[in-house]
Write a protein that holds these residues in place. Structure first.
Motif, PDB file in Angstrom:
ATOM      1  N   PRO A 107       0.819  -1.206   0.000  1.00  0.00           N
ATOM      2  CA  PRO A 107       0.000   0.000   0.000  1.00  0.00           C
ATOM      3  C   PRO A 107       0.851   1.253   0.000  1.00  0.00           C
ATOM      4  O   PRO A 107       2.020   1.248   0.341  1.00  0.00           O
ATOM      5  CB  PRO A 107      -0.817  -0.143   1.294  1.00  0.00           C
ATOM      6  CG  PRO A 107      -0.916  -1.606   1.499  1.00  0.00           C
ATOM      7  CD  PRO A 107       0.398  -2.165   1.027  1.00  0.00           C
ATOM      8  N   ALA A 123      -4.097   0.168  -5.881  1.00  0.00           N
ATOM      9  CA  ALA A 123      -2.881  -0.598  -6.168  1.00  0.00           C
ATOM     10  C   ALA A 123      -2.135  -0.002  -7.358  1.00  0.00           C
ATOM     11  O   ALA A 123      -0.907   0.154  -7.330  1.00  0.00           O
ATOM     12  CB  ALA A 123      -3.241  -2.053  -6.442  1.00  0.00           C
ATOM     13  N   ARG A 156      -6.001   0.507   0.642  1.00  0.00           N
ATOM     14  CA  ARG A 156      -4.668   0.493   0.048  1.00  0.00           C
ATOM     15  C   ARG A 156      -3.813   1.667   0.489  1.00  0.00           C
ATOM     16  O   ARG A 156      -2.651   1.772   0.082  1.00  0.00           O
ATOM     17  CB  ARG A 156      -4.788   0.530  -1.479  1.00  0.00           C
ATOM     18  CG  ARG A 156      -5.349  -0.714  -2.098  1.00  0.00           C
ATOM     19  CD  ARG A 156      -4.428  -1.901  -1.969  1.00  0.00           C
ATOM     20  NE  ARG A 156      -3.085  -1.651  -2.499  1.00  0.00           N
ATOM     21  CZ  ARG A 156      -2.134  -2.568  -2.575  1.00  0.00           C
ATOM     22  NH1 ARG A 156      -2.372  -3.797  -2.137  1.00  0.00           N
ATOM     23  NH2 ARG A 156      -0.950  -2.272  -3.060  1.00  0.00           N
TER      24      ARG A 156
END
Length: 222
Positions: free
Chosen positions: A10, A89, A144
């Protein structure tokens, strides 16, 4: 010489030794609790960020149990959350200063949901699905933002209780317990808002995430 590859982790690593970094995690955890409480109470018996709970609801719905239409809402939450994770991502790999960018997008999505709800523009089941998609997308992005969980806590609770059971309390576990308490507090604040002023039900999640963004920005200017 081989080119270094970007990390798939992350956007924000667990480099939160400063109390302000921990404060941002507390605020995001509270925002998660607020978003899930709002969605569950006002949108329809599903969650924006707790995908384990949503999968259980999907299974129950497949067996003919639960509220009518819950399967569609669960699928909407799962897909939107997954899209948020995927976007986060990719952003974590390719965008400079990715943590503030991702957190800003989350705040925008939550604020848009709060405005739509506050202005009574959510008037149909289709509108509710759209609102759910907005908040699910925001929670997926939040998932994330840092390696430290701020919107799924089963593993956090399991690890904390396990360490307590064997007497291996670690420095920083007070902050871990604080994140768990923050989820409860965020949900409670939202539930009270929905009870007293229903049109403000989605404000807490957006406001908490916005303050977290401010804290992160101040931390980076040190």
């Amino acid at each position: 010489m081989p080119t270094p590859r970007s990390s798939p982790d992350p956007a924000g690593r667990d480099t939160v030794e400063d109390p302000r970094g921990h404060a941002a995690l507390l605020l995001l955890s509270a925002a998660s609790g607020a978003a899930d409480a709002f969605v569950f109470i006002c949108v329809g018996q599903v969650f924006a960020g707790v995908m384990t709970g949503n999968l259980v609801l999907l299974g129950a719905s497949a067996a003919g149990a639960g509220e009518e239409g819950v399967a569609l809402r669960v699928v909407t939450a799962l897909v939107s959350y997954g899209c948020g994770v995927a976007w986060g991502a990719v952003t974590g790999e390719r965008v400079w200063r990715r943590l503030p960018v991702m957190l800003t997008i989350e705040v925008v999505l939550l604020a848009a949901g709060a405005v739509l709800w506050g202005l009574d523009l959510i008037t149909s089941d289709a509108d509710r699905l759209g609102l759910l998609a907005l908040l699910g997308l925001a929670m997926g992005i939040q998932g994330r933002i840092r390696a430290t969980p701020t919107n799924y806590f089963t593993g956090t609770l399991t690890s904390l209780v396990g360490r307590l059971a064997v007497g291996s309390w670690r420095r920083g576990d007070g902050w871990v317990a604080g994140r768990l308490a923050a989820v409860v507090a965020g949900a409670a604040v939202t539930a009270l808002a929905v009870r007293d002023r229903p049109t403000t039900g989605a404000v807490a999640a957006a406001a908490l995430a916005a303050v977290a963004l401010l804290v992160e920005a101040l931390q980076r200017r040190r």
